[in-house]
Design an enzyme around this catalytic site. Structure first.
Site, PDB file in Angstrom:
ATOM      1  N   LYS A 165       0.832  -1.205   0.000  1.00  0.00           N
ATOM      2  CA  LYS A 165       0.000   0.000   0.000  1.00  0.00           C
ATOM      3  C   LYS A 165       0.866   1.255   0.000  1.00  0.00           C
ATOM      4  O   LYS A 165       0.682   2.156  -0.826  1.00  0.00           O
ATOM      5  CB  LYS A 165      -0.928   0.011   1.216  1.00  0.00           C
ATOM      6  CG  LYS A 165      -1.814   1.255   1.294  1.00  0.00           C
ATOM      7  CD  LYS A 165      -2.631   1.270   2.582  1.00  0.00           C
ATOM      8  CE  LYS A 165      -1.760   1.648   3.762  1.00  0.00           C
ATOM      9  NZ  LYS A 165      -2.539   1.810   5.014  1.00  0.00           N
TER      10      LYS A 165
ATOM     11  N   ASP B 203      -6.140   1.261   1.021  1.00  0.00           N
ATOM     12  CA  ASP B 203      -6.249   1.612   2.430  1.00  0.00           C
ATOM     13  C   ASP B 203      -7.632   1.232   2.949  1.00  0.00           C
ATOM     14  O   ASP B 203      -8.444   0.654   2.222  1.00  0.00           O
ATOM     15  CB  ASP B 203      -5.947   3.098   2.642  1.00  0.00           C
ATOM     16  CG  ASP B 203      -7.047   4.005   2.091  1.00  0.00           C
ATOM     17  OD1 ASP B 203      -8.005   3.500   1.463  1.00  0.00           O
ATOM     18  OD2 ASP B 203      -6.940   5.223   2.287  1.00  0.00           O
TER      19      ASP B 203
END
Length: 229
Positions: free
Chosen positions: A144, A163
């Site tokens: 991420k 996220d």
């Protein structure tokens, strides 16, 4: 999120995407090494920490210029730790020792293998290869954060930043089940990323633009829903 339907969220997301694309086009410029390290520092520091606080900490580090000193030595961690304890005189950063050590290791590995962060971005065969190297070589940096770095520096808009807001959106529109857990391995991450990429393709936007818009819409939607309770 009962106040908003999946269709309403998707419509709002699609409405924002062109604005994000326009803003990116207007601000596109080659980043120098110092700016690249600010972006990577902010992504490393944002793990389990609000991004605003991570950005403040990255700015405090940049202001001291420690990551750019000619004589890079083992005392970097001590210097970074002292800065991160109270960046900008405001709220203290939560993980100064661990994150400082991670940044120090990352800086050394980039320097040893590529010389500069800019070289890492240009010599690798693809953004996927850069992300893979960062995840494998930069401690504390997951897919991420690595994807966010590559998007923020304009290296790729074909990688997803999964996220919690994007994960929640995926559940609401049926790309994930209510019982499914956030991805914890690269294989799981890439599976969810491919689902998001297909969704983005259906809507006509790069996945890196779409999940940026999702982040904005979901934050606003959650605040509005909270205000109604």
């Amino acid at each position: 999120m009962k106040a908003f339907s999946a269709a309403q969220l998707s419509i709002a997301v699609c409405a924002i995407c062109p604005d994000i694309e326009s803003r990116i086009a207007m601000s596109a410029e080659a980043m120098g090494e110092r700016r690249l390290w600010w972006e990577l520092s902010a992504c490393v520091l944002s793990s389990q920490v609000p991004y605003v606080l991570a950005a403040d900490a990255a700015s405090a580090i940049d202001a001291r210029g420690i990551l750019h000193e000619r004589d890079f030595d083992d005392e970097l961690t001590d210097h970074l730790t002292s800065i991160l304890r109270n960046p900008g005189g405001g709220r203290s950063y939560r993980f100064p020792v661990a994150r400082a050590q991670q940044l120090a290791v990352t800086k050394r590995r980039v320097a040893d293998q590529f010389g500069t962060l800019g070289s890492l971005l240009t010599v690798s065969e693809s953004p996927n290869a850069v992300r893979r190297w960062l995840v494998e070589s930069a401690p504390g940096l997951g897919p991420k954060q690595a994807s966010m770095f590559l998007r923020n520096v304009g290296a790729s808009y074909q990688l997803a930043i999964l996220d919690r807001h994007v994960i929640d959106y995926m559940r609401l529109i049926g790309l994930r089940t209510a019982q499914s857990k956030p991805p914890t391995t690269m294989k799981q991450y890439q599976r969810d990323e491919e689902s998001m990429r297909d969704h983005a393709r259906d809507l006509g936007f790069p996945v890196g633009i779409l999940d940026w818009a999702i982040w904005i819409v979901m934050r606003v939607a959650k605040r509005q829903e909270g205000a109604r309770i």
